[in-house]
Scaffold this motif. Sequence first.
Motif, PDB file in Angstrom:
ATOM      1  N   ASP A 114      -5.232  -0.614 -55.521  1.00 19.81           N
ATOM      2  CA  ASP A 114      -5.617   0.444 -56.450  1.00 19.81           C
ATOM      3  C   ASP A 114      -6.929   0.166 -57.172  1.00 19.81           C
ATOM      4  N   TYR A 115      -7.369  -1.065 -57.156  1.00 19.70           N
ATOM      5  CA  TYR A 115      -8.579  -1.439 -57.905  1.00 19.70           C
ATOM      6  C   TYR A 115      -9.802  -1.620 -56.994  1.00 19.70           C
ATOM      7  N   LEU A 116      -9.602  -1.451 -55.692  1.00 22.39           N
ATOM      8  CA  LEU A 116     -10.648  -1.813 -54.734  1.00 22.39           C
ATOM      9  C   LEU A 116     -11.918  -0.985 -54.911  1.00 22.39           C
ATOM     10  N   ARG A 117     -11.797   0.331 -54.967  1.00 17.46           N
ATOM     11  CA  ARG A 117     -12.984   1.185 -55.055  1.00 17.46           C
ATOM     12  C   ARG A 117     -13.746   0.938 -56.353  1.00 17.46           C
TER      13      ARG A 117
ATOM     14  N   GLU B 117     -11.677  -9.532 -38.544  1.00 14.80           N
ATOM     15  CA  GLU B 117     -10.817  -8.641 -39.314  1.00 14.80           C
ATOM     16  C   GLU B 117     -10.096  -9.395 -40.429  1.00 14.80           C
ATOM     17  N   GLU B 118      -9.711 -10.632 -40.162  1.00 11.96           N
ATOM     18  CA  GLU B 118      -9.036 -11.433 -41.185  1.00 11.96           C
ATOM     19  C   GLU B 118      -9.965 -11.700 -42.366  1.00 11.96           C
ATOM     20  N   GLU B 119     -11.230 -11.950 -42.072  1.00  9.89           N
ATOM     21  CA  GLU B 119     -12.195 -12.184 -43.147  1.00  9.89           C
ATOM     22  C   GLU B 119     -12.467 -10.914 -43.947  1.00  9.89           C
ATOM     23  N   TRP B 120     -12.554  -9.768 -43.265  1.00  8.01           N
ATOM     24  CA  TRP B 120     -12.719  -8.504 -43.976  1.00  8.01           C
ATOM     25  C   TRP B 120     -11.510  -8.226 -44.865  1.00  8.01           C
TER      26      TRP B 120
ATOM     27  N   MET C 139     -11.406  -7.622 -49.091  1.00  7.20           N
ATOM     28  CA  MET C 139     -10.790  -6.512 -49.815  1.00  7.20           C
ATOM     29  C   MET C 139      -9.762  -7.004 -50.825  1.00  7.20           C
ATOM     30  N   ALA C 140      -8.952  -7.976 -50.433  1.00  5.39           N
ATOM     31  CA  ALA C 140      -7.947  -8.502 -51.350  1.00  5.39           C
ATOM     32  C   ALA C 140      -8.598  -9.165 -52.555  1.00  5.39           C
TER      33      ALA C 140
ATOM     34  N   TRP D  85     -10.074  -9.234 -58.253  1.00  2.00           N
ATOM     35  CA  TRP D  85     -11.184  -9.452 -59.196  1.00  2.00           C
ATOM     36  C   TRP D  85     -11.296  -8.299 -60.187  1.00  2.00           C
ATOM     37  N   GLN D  86     -11.209  -7.078 -59.659  1.00  2.00           N
ATOM     38  CA  GLN D  86     -11.312  -5.896 -60.529  1.00  2.00           C
ATOM     39  C   GLN D  86     -10.055  -5.742 -61.386  1.00  2.00           C
TER      40      GLN D  86
END
Length: 508
Positions: A462-465, A487-490, A494-495, A500-501
């Motif tokens: 929910d905080y990603l964007r 893909e694992e690094e991407w 995101m996580a 962080w946010q």
Amino acid sequence: MVNFRQIIFSLIGTQLPVVHQSSHPELVNEKSIAIVGAGSAGLAMLKTLLDFPDHNSWDIALFEERENVGGIWLPDPDPNPPPVLPETPLYPALHTNTPVPAMTYPNFPFPVGTHLYPSHEHVEAYHVRYAHYYNLLPHIRFNHRVLITSWIGAPDNGFWNVTFSNHKNETYYQAFRHLVVASGINRIPRTPTWPGQAEWLTNRTGLRREIVHSAWFRRPEKYSNKSVLVVGYSSSGQDETALVAPLAANTYVSIKSENGSYHRPIPSNVIRKPELARFTKDSVVFVDKTEINVDSVLLATGYEMRKPFLEAGNVILVKPTARSGESSTKTLITNTKYIFPLYRHIFSLSPQYPTTALSFIGLPEVIPRPSDMAQAIFTAHAIRNASVLPSRDQMLQELAEHEQKSRDEGFDPYIKGHDMPDNTRSCDYQDELLDYLKEKGVIEDDGKKFVEEWRREMGSYDYLRRGWDRIEKLGVGDDWVRGVETEEEWSDVMARVNEWQKAYEENS
């Protein structure tokens, strides 16, 4: 206001050639497939078919009316004014509203260094790279527009007579056993009308008033120092509001009261209004009786679920008032929101042709590419071996049960269309398609789900964007994605951005 839809389809109807009729289905190659559209769905279908070891024995043609792959992501920077349809609703300032790791075809990540929410050029380049990497281009007929598709023959033995034009506007015909429609869902603007709007449009001295659909929106500078009303607040409405508000004298956004789910908050310099009710000669009136004076009305009201080349061949009927499948026992129907009856949003269950003769890729309004690929794999195997599917009666029964379940959950498909209300349902849908093939022994059961766990998990970010928006403002986006390749690094990026946010907001 001009009725764009009537003009568009009347023009199509008067300009199309007569379809050549043939009575010899036995002369048509049993292994022939026509795909319409080289966007994300069409590329997924083509790549899946070419993955089969015997693909050289199949006659596969992908028709694309534009000059390159990418579909909606291929720009049309200076479209003709209405009612001429733009080739895409894409506007120069468009950025993705979904993080790009989630938008990938499985096992084909975006290039190292791509930001999580990049500009549209990155997505178009992704499609081009994908098409080159898998050598798809030799099978694509660019600048070929499909005009009419008609079923010729009996319900159990016939073919599609595909009428198309080339870059010289020369008309040709070709027969195929199977037709795969992958032409996108953002083509025919949904343009509601209101009482009094014609008088409002003409009763103005000086600058000309306008009511225009977001399909033609390109440059927000056009609205500098004007008063603007945006009708609708889905993805396009949110983008246009954010782009116009800093430049306009006044910006309003009209949102139906029952629509309470927004991806972004309404900017502080934008005034929210309820549903639009009517126009007077001088103002816009809302359901709460309030009135405003504006120069421009931008319709972010979505698109109709229409397929002109199917309609031209009487393959699909348009019945805007249809609210159930009771009238769909003889042919395929669209109520402009939902196409029915379709098995799992893919195969037409019209009795006019075999159940694998007509299929659709890309109708669900979900994150494309992974969903497109799941549908493509399911479709390709069924086309190659129709016995994979249940009987038509069984598929109709399953469809009726699915529609009723959706209604019970407050999500009537005849109103909401092919949309899936959340990430979990989209992921479940994709897994169910592949699990079905495994249960039938069509593909090997490797014990893994089609949807990777990280794709499921990102539905809860929910905080990603907001986190990435803050990273961009800080100018440190490159630091977060430097060296990120797999893909694992991407997924890890995101996580980490989400956490962080989240910590930032909880401690603020």
